[in-house]
Motif scaffolding. Sequence first.
Motif, PDB file in Angstrom:
ATOM      1  N   HIS A   1       0.810  -1.225   0.000  1.00  0.00           N
ATOM      2  CA  HIS A   1       0.000   0.000   0.000  1.00  0.00           C
ATOM      3  C   HIS A   1       0.849   1.285   0.000  1.00  0.00           C
ATOM      4  O   HIS A   1       0.389   2.330  -0.452  1.00  0.00           O
ATOM      5  CB  HIS A   1      -0.946  -0.019   1.191  1.00  0.00           C
ATOM      6  N   GLY A   2       2.068   1.212   0.498  1.00  0.00           N
ATOM      7  CA  GLY A   2       2.951   2.393   0.452  1.00  0.00           C
ATOM      8  C   GLY A   2       3.096   2.856  -0.992  1.00  0.00           C
ATOM      9  O   GLY A   2       3.338   2.040  -1.875  1.00  0.00           O
ATOM     10  N   LYS A   3       2.965   4.183  -1.211  1.00  0.00           N
ATOM     11  CA  LYS A   3       2.885   4.687  -2.592  1.00  0.00           C
ATOM     12  C   LYS A   3       4.118   4.331  -3.428  1.00  0.00           C
ATOM     13  O   LYS A   3       3.998   3.888  -4.574  1.00  0.00           O
ATOM     14  CB  LYS A   3       2.696   6.204  -2.555  1.00  0.00           C
ATOM     15  N   LEU A   4       5.291   4.534  -2.857  1.00  0.00           N
ATOM     16  CA  LEU A   4       6.517   4.273  -3.616  1.00  0.00           C
ATOM     17  C   LEU A   4       6.692   2.775  -3.882  1.00  0.00           C
ATOM     18  O   LEU A   4       7.069   2.356  -4.978  1.00  0.00           O
ATOM     19  CB  LEU A   4       7.733   4.832  -2.854  1.00  0.00           C
ATOM     20  N   ARG A   5       6.374   1.966  -2.878  1.00  0.00           N
ATOM     21  CA  ARG A   5       6.509   0.512  -3.053  1.00  0.00           C
ATOM     22  C   ARG A   5       5.518   0.006  -4.105  1.00  0.00           C
ATOM     23  O   ARG A   5       5.833  -0.851  -4.915  1.00  0.00           O
ATOM     24  CB  ARG A   5       6.304  -0.213  -1.716  1.00  0.00           C
ATOM     25  N   LEU A   6       4.320   0.573  -4.083  1.00  0.00           N
ATOM     26  CA  LEU A   6       3.307   0.191  -5.071  1.00  0.00           C
ATOM     27  C   LEU A   6       3.764   0.591  -6.479  1.00  0.00           C
ATOM     28  O   LEU A   6       3.631  -0.183  -7.441  1.00  0.00           O
ATOM     29  CB  LEU A   6       1.969   0.866  -4.748  1.00  0.00           C
ATOM     30  N   ALA A   7       4.335   1.798  -6.584  1.00  0.00           N
ATOM     31  CA  ALA A   7       4.818   2.283  -7.890  1.00  0.00           C
ATOM     32  C   ALA A   7       5.926   1.375  -8.424  1.00  0.00           C
ATOM     33  O   ALA A   7       5.931   0.999  -9.597  1.00  0.00           O
ATOM     34  CB  ALA A   7       5.332   3.714  -7.750  1.00  0.00           C
TER      35      ALA A   7
ATOM     36  N   SER B   1       4.560  -2.012  -9.549  1.00  0.00           N
ATOM     37  CA  SER B   1       3.812  -1.857 -10.807  1.00  0.00           C
ATOM     38  C   SER B   1       4.772  -1.667 -11.979  1.00  0.00           C
ATOM     39  O   SER B   1       4.534  -2.187 -13.074  1.00  0.00           O
ATOM     40  CB  SER B   1       2.861  -0.669 -10.728  1.00  0.00           C
ATOM     41  N   LEU B   2       5.841  -0.907 -11.745  1.00  0.00           N
ATOM     42  CA  LEU B   2       6.846  -0.712 -12.803  1.00  0.00           C
ATOM     43  C   LEU B   2       7.503  -2.036 -13.177  1.00  0.00           C
ATOM     44  O   LEU B   2       7.755  -2.320 -14.349  1.00  0.00           O
ATOM     45  CB  LEU B   2       7.936   0.256 -12.336  1.00  0.00           C
TER      46      LEU B   2
ATOM     47  N   LEU C   1       0.544  -8.390  -5.627  1.00  0.00           N
ATOM     48  CA  LEU C   1       0.037  -7.210  -6.330  1.00  0.00           C
ATOM     49  C   LEU C   1      -1.350  -7.502  -6.927  1.00  0.00           C
ATOM     50  O   LEU C   1      -2.246  -6.652  -6.861  1.00  0.00           O
ATOM     51  CB  LEU C   1       1.021  -6.782  -7.426  1.00  0.00           C
TER      52      LEU C   1
ATOM     53  N   TYR D   1      -3.794  -7.469  -4.164  1.00  0.00           N
ATOM     54  CA  TYR D   1      -3.990  -6.086  -3.716  1.00  0.00           C
ATOM     55  C   TYR D   1      -4.987  -5.364  -4.636  1.00  0.00           C
ATOM     56  O   TYR D   1      -5.898  -4.687  -4.169  1.00  0.00           O
ATOM     57  CB  TYR D   1      -2.637  -5.370  -3.722  1.00  0.00           C
TER      58      TYR D   1
END
Lengths: 98, 210
Positions: free
Chosen positions: A12-18, A21-22, A83, A86
């Motif tokens: 859920h952390g924004k950077l970890r999610l980004a 996804s990358l 992911l 999530y």
Amino acid sequence: MPELPELDPIIHGKLRLAVLSLLLPLEEAEFTWLREKTGSTDGNLGAQMQKLEEAGYVSVEKRFSARKPQTAYRITVKGRDALQNYIAAMRALLGGAL
Amino acid sequence: MTDSHSDSQTSSPDSAQLLDRLNLIEQMVAEGRQTTERHGWIFIAWGLCYIVATLWASVGPYRAWAWWVCLGVTIAFVTAGQIRQRRKSAGAVSTKSHTLGSVWTVFSVAIMLYVFAAAISNHIGGVMFLSTICFFLGTVNVTSAAIYRWPMQSIAGLIWWAAGCYAQFTDVNGAGIAFLIATFFSQIIFGIYMMVMERRREQQQRLQHA
């Protein structure tokens, strides 16, 4: 009333999610490339990557290319599943909002 | 981008935050899929190699050297170009390009072994030799097309297969002409088409970033 699904706090952390996804459509990506794409700092990205690695969501390979050290990350099967779960949980939470 | 949300902040996420996360996933996955790879020039380089080698081996001086010199020069040129391209690339390898790279590497090794074996056994340049080369090239193109779901490359592969079939029913000259025609359409024309598509894709990516 059905129970609402919980969101994975690691993802859920924004950077970890980004980052996850990358990495999803990639075979591997270098640390510098991830830093550039996310616009984060070395320290912050390094710390978040360590959390993902500890959770088993990414694997890391340190190597040398043209005498320069390189750190390459790959999303693991566990990370891919996490992911997907999530995203499914988010869709369930959002329900009619989508 | 910072990780301002703590790990415990998942207890009561609101709809706006969740939609923001979904948008972020879509945006980042699209970013990861973007590629700066260029392959069109490789098709053209190999196409020119086949045409020059075939013509030189037919009408030029020192004919026995034609294929070896052309293959050697093209391998060196393409390898140098790919190393340069890889150094300039952004530091990420897509799963599809890794798969495709593996397929073409295996194909290249197989075709080189075949050419060397044919040269040593003195079967190089015959009808069966040209037909087999056509089938090799057709197979790798159709495989690439299946991975990329790209009908245009399937057509390039089918042209190679058609040339391979035709070569079985004709003499060496006919097989050579079929090989040259397939080279023109499946390497040169397809390579130019690929370069145009790659340029368009890069322009679109630049516009998205602007």
